[in-house]
Design a protein around this motif. Structure first.
Motif, PDB file in Angstrom:
ATOM      1  N   ILE A   1      -6.967  -5.889  -8.626  1.00 18.05           N
ATOM      2  CA  ILE A   1      -7.022  -4.509  -8.127  1.00 18.05           C
ATOM      3  C   ILE A   1      -5.633  -3.870  -8.109  1.00 18.05           C
ATOM      4  N   ASN A   2      -5.612  -2.621  -8.527  1.00 15.61           N
ATOM      5  CA  ASN A   2      -4.381  -1.822  -8.477  1.00 15.61           C
ATOM      6  C   ASN A   2      -4.642  -0.655  -7.531  1.00 15.61           C
TER       7      ASN A   2
ATOM      8  N   PHE B   1      -8.116   0.981  -8.712  1.00 19.95           N
ATOM      9  CA  PHE B   1      -8.727   0.677 -10.001  1.00 19.95           C
ATOM     10  C   PHE B   1      -8.722  -0.840 -10.181  1.00 19.95           C
ATOM     11  N   VAL B   2      -9.824  -1.367 -10.705  1.00 17.27           N
ATOM     12  CA  VAL B   2      -9.917  -2.814 -10.942  1.00 17.27           C
ATOM     13  C   VAL B   2     -10.026  -3.047 -12.441  1.00 17.27           C
TER      14      VAL B   2
ATOM     15  N   VAL C   1     -12.428   2.571  -7.650  1.00 23.73           N
ATOM     16  CA  VAL C   1     -12.887   2.193  -6.306  1.00 23.73           C
ATOM     17  C   VAL C   1     -12.332   3.215  -5.320  1.00 23.73           C
ATOM     18  N   SER C   2     -13.232   3.887  -4.601  1.00 18.31           N
ATOM     19  CA  SER C   2     -12.784   4.897  -3.633  1.00 18.31           C
ATOM     20  C   SER C   2     -12.098   4.214  -2.442  1.00 18.31           C
TER      21      SER C   2
ATOM     22  N   LEU D   1      -5.546  -5.603  -1.090  1.00 12.05           N
ATOM     23  CA  LEU D   1      -4.159  -5.185  -1.253  1.00 12.05           C
ATOM     24  C   LEU D   1      -3.767  -5.243  -2.725  1.00 12.05           C
ATOM     25  N   GLU D   2      -2.695  -4.555  -3.064  1.00 17.06           N
ATOM     26  CA  GLU D   2      -2.208  -4.471  -4.435  1.00 17.06           C
ATOM     27  C   GLU D   2      -2.128  -5.850  -5.101  1.00 17.06           C
ATOM     28  N   GLY D   3      -2.780  -5.981  -6.272  1.00 16.60           N
ATOM     29  CA  GLY D   3      -2.694  -7.211  -7.060  1.00 16.60           C
ATOM     30  C   GLY D   3      -3.657  -8.311  -6.670  1.00 16.60           C
TER      31      GLY D   3
END
Length: 646
Positions: A15-16, A24-25, A36-37, A45-47
């Motif tokens: 996931i970013n 966004f995944v 992804v809202s 979390l990021e990454g």
């Protein structure tokens, strides 16, 4: 609006998360990322590696929901502790480097002994379902935010750069110092030939020395002698393992983190004057026309007569007199021939200016100055480039010019990305410069010549560098685009680069006659893995050096708050304009909403971005020169904020 409901579609991906909270995944096999809202990120979390469910297709975009976090990318973060009031239930750790999109809350009972604005290392311990923020605990304090020591040590932690050497490694290095390590019988003795080093004034380690003697009226013998580090740092030792992990020395403003313990880097391996030293040398005969007649590569013992600084050598060149004047002027003569040949062969001649700072006793920046390359710098650079090229050719080519197919470590450089070149073209055009993409190298050299002495010189050079691909290490040779060399390696700095130690070891194997030594050469995959690691660590070092330099720049520029300067537009986002401040050679930012003369919006047209005013329809392009006022220099964010002057 077309909307299609999806059922029971599960997938796994990384996931970013944006700074706005939506995400966004990226999923293998799917061309487009899954949107992804914010409400559906489910505390990711990021990454993080996450499992998602596809919900619907809306406007040709697949939307999803995070069901489960399979693996956290990281649990530890570096940020600044904010304690708003004693009545508050929590303190907050604010992380500014985009590794996390939310603040981390610290329960009040865990704040004992901590202070507002401390820079800390925090670990996430939980994230309750009904909480907007994760909960954490402080596991390390670096000091108050903005202080030199605080920023230095927190940066080392952030980038995983080890500060001290393990005791066992230090012990191994000291034991090397106690041994008699000279195998003089196996080496060419160069101690009776005039030899010297030329380095920066603050240099502690001397990787390379240069020797020269006149053989007759038309021929000189020149020797490039490189510290024989691989003689001391044996493969597989603790010392070697530590050097490999680090892979490079890291150069911060006012501080060096060496790859090797100081007893080796500053003493045993270093080519200090008036001491017998072991080296790996490239020695060649050259005539007055700059033609190399013959050459020899092998192990030597040298004795440097003199340690020069670049400034001392430049003084000798300018005054045409001084210690070793004849030798220095001859080397300069040949270096200029080598430069001309390189440029004629298609090399890009980037004569970079470096931003330097003078620090006071409290490590505060008191002066910014630009260090330019002079003849002394270029002299050394040209002979190092020649050595790296010739060593690479020696390993890679037979006498008939056909490839040997031997395994080696190359320094490779790909062609630049066309999109980046297009952006560069668009920025320089309003400044009155032109770039011919069909004859790119020659055009870039022409551009570099034209900006010489202009206020925008450093900015244009930085933009050219940004548009280029990053050089890296590999066993798969594709040549070096920027230098226009078919074969190129890094051989000349083994005290500070592990890649050069690899190059030394492999060359040493190939020079040995017995089969037993050649059997020590490992697989191509082994050296490719080492090459990738060296490239990766180099990138980390460059990023860390750049971030610390930015901290020093922001701290220095603080004293100019409220003053007005000229700058050049270098970039746009949907909410800001990036401007290079010519006087300080650094970038600041103006928020679009703060431009009072009109309401500006981003006008995106492929790579030709601009902003356009809603009422007056005035357009600002990349490369436009504008006047701005310095309104904030935020040391915490390492960010310079500007105000637009109409």
């Amino acid at each position: 609006m077309k909307r299609k409901i999806l059922h029971n579609n599960l997938a796994t991906g990384f996931i970013n998360i944006t700074s706005y909270g939506y995400a966004f995944v990226s999923i293998n096999g799917k061309q487009n990322d899954i949107f992804v809202s914010k409400k559906n990120t489910n505390r990711a979390l990021e990454g993080d590696l996450v499992r998602i469910r596809f919900l619907r297709i809306s406007n040709n975009r697949i939307e999803g929901k995070v069901l489960k976090i399979l693996k956290r990318k990281r649990k530890n973060f570096i940020g600044i502790l904010k304690i708003q009031s004693h009545s508050s239930k929590y303190g907050s750790v604010v992380v500014y480097n985009k590794t996390i999109h939310v603040d981390i809350h610290i329960p009040k009972k865990k704040l004992k002994g901590h202070f507002h604005n401390e820079k800390v290392l925090v670990r996430i311990i939980s994230w309750p379902k009904n909480f907007n923020n994760p909960l954490g605990e402080i596991i390390k304090v670096f000091g108050l935010s903005g202080e030199h020591k605080t920023e230095f040590y927190s940066l080392l932690e952030e980038y995983g750069i080890p500060y001290e050497f393990p005791k066992k490694v230090e012990k191994e290095a000291k034991e090397i110092g106690l041994k008699k390590n000279f195998d003089t019988n196996q080496r060419k003795d160069m101690r009776n030939i005039n030899t010297f080093t030329i380095d920066p004034i603050d240099a502690k380690d001397f990787d390379d020395a240069i020797s020269i003697r006149k053989l007759n009226t038309n021929i000189w013998e020149i020797g490039i002698h490189i510290a024989d580090v691989s003689h001391y740092v044996k493969e597989g030792t603790l010392l070697d393992q530590e050097a490999y992990i680090r892979a490079t020395s890291v150069y911060f403003v006012g501080k060096v983190i060496p790859m090797l313990p100081k007893i080796l880097s500053n003493n045993i391996c270093s080519l200090k004057p008036e001491k017998d030293k072991l080296s790996f040398s490239f020695i060649f005969n050259i005539n007055r026309e700059g033609k190399i007649l013959k050459s020899w590569i092998g192990k030597t013992i040298i004795r440097s007569n003199r340690k020069f600084t670049y400034e001392e050598v430049q003084k000798i060149i300018d005054k045409k007199k001084g210690s070793f004047y004849e030798e220095i002027s001859t080397l300069l003569f040949f270096s200029k021939i080598l430069t001309q040949k390189r440029i004629k062969n298609g090399a890009i001649f980037l004569d970079k200016v470096e931003i330097k700072f003078h620090l006071d006793k409290n490590k505060n920046p008191i002066e910014l100055y630009l260090e330019k390359n002079n003849d002394a710098h270029r002299l050394i650079e040209e002979f190092m480039l020649l050595t790296n090229r010739k060593i690479s050719e020696f390993v890679s080519l037979n006498i008939d010019g056909k490839p040997t197919k031997k395994t080696y470590i190359y320094r490779i450089h790909e062609k630049p990305d066309f999109q980046k070149i297009f952006v560069l073209k668009k920025i320089i055009e309003p400044l009155g410069y032109f770039l011919n993409v069909k004859n790119l190298k020659e055009s870039i050299n022409h551009l570099l010549k034209n900006v010489k002495g202009k206020s925008e010189k450093n900015m244009v050079e930085n933009l050219i560098l940004r548009s280029m691909s990053k050089a890296k290490y590999s066993t798969k040779n594709i040549g070096h685009y920027g230098l226009s060399f078919n074969y190129y390696t890094h051989f000349t700095s083994p005290i500070r680069r592990y890649s050069d130690i690899i190059a030394h070891r492999l060359l040493d194997f190939y020079l040995m006659k017995n089969k037993e030594c050649k059997s020590k050469i490992k697989s191509v995959d082994f050296y490719e893995e080492q090459s990738k690691h060296c490239s990766y660590q180099e990138r980390i070092a460059v990023d860390a050096e750049r971030e610390f330099s930015k901290f020093i720049q922001v701290k220095y520029i603080k004293k100019y708050l409220g003053e007005e300067f000229y700058g050049i537009i270098t970039g746009f986002t949907s909410w800001s304009v990036y401007i290079d401040l010519l006087l300080f050679q650094t970038e600041g930012m103006v928020l679009l909403r703060d431009i009072k003369e009109d309401i500006y919006t981003l006008n995106s047209n492929n790579y030709n971005n601009s902003i356009i005013g809603k009422k007056k329809r005035k357009i600002y392009h990349l490369g436009d020169k504008v006047k701005v006022k310095l309104i904030d220099a935020n040391v915490e964010k390492k960010q310079i904020t500007l105000d637009w002057i109409q």
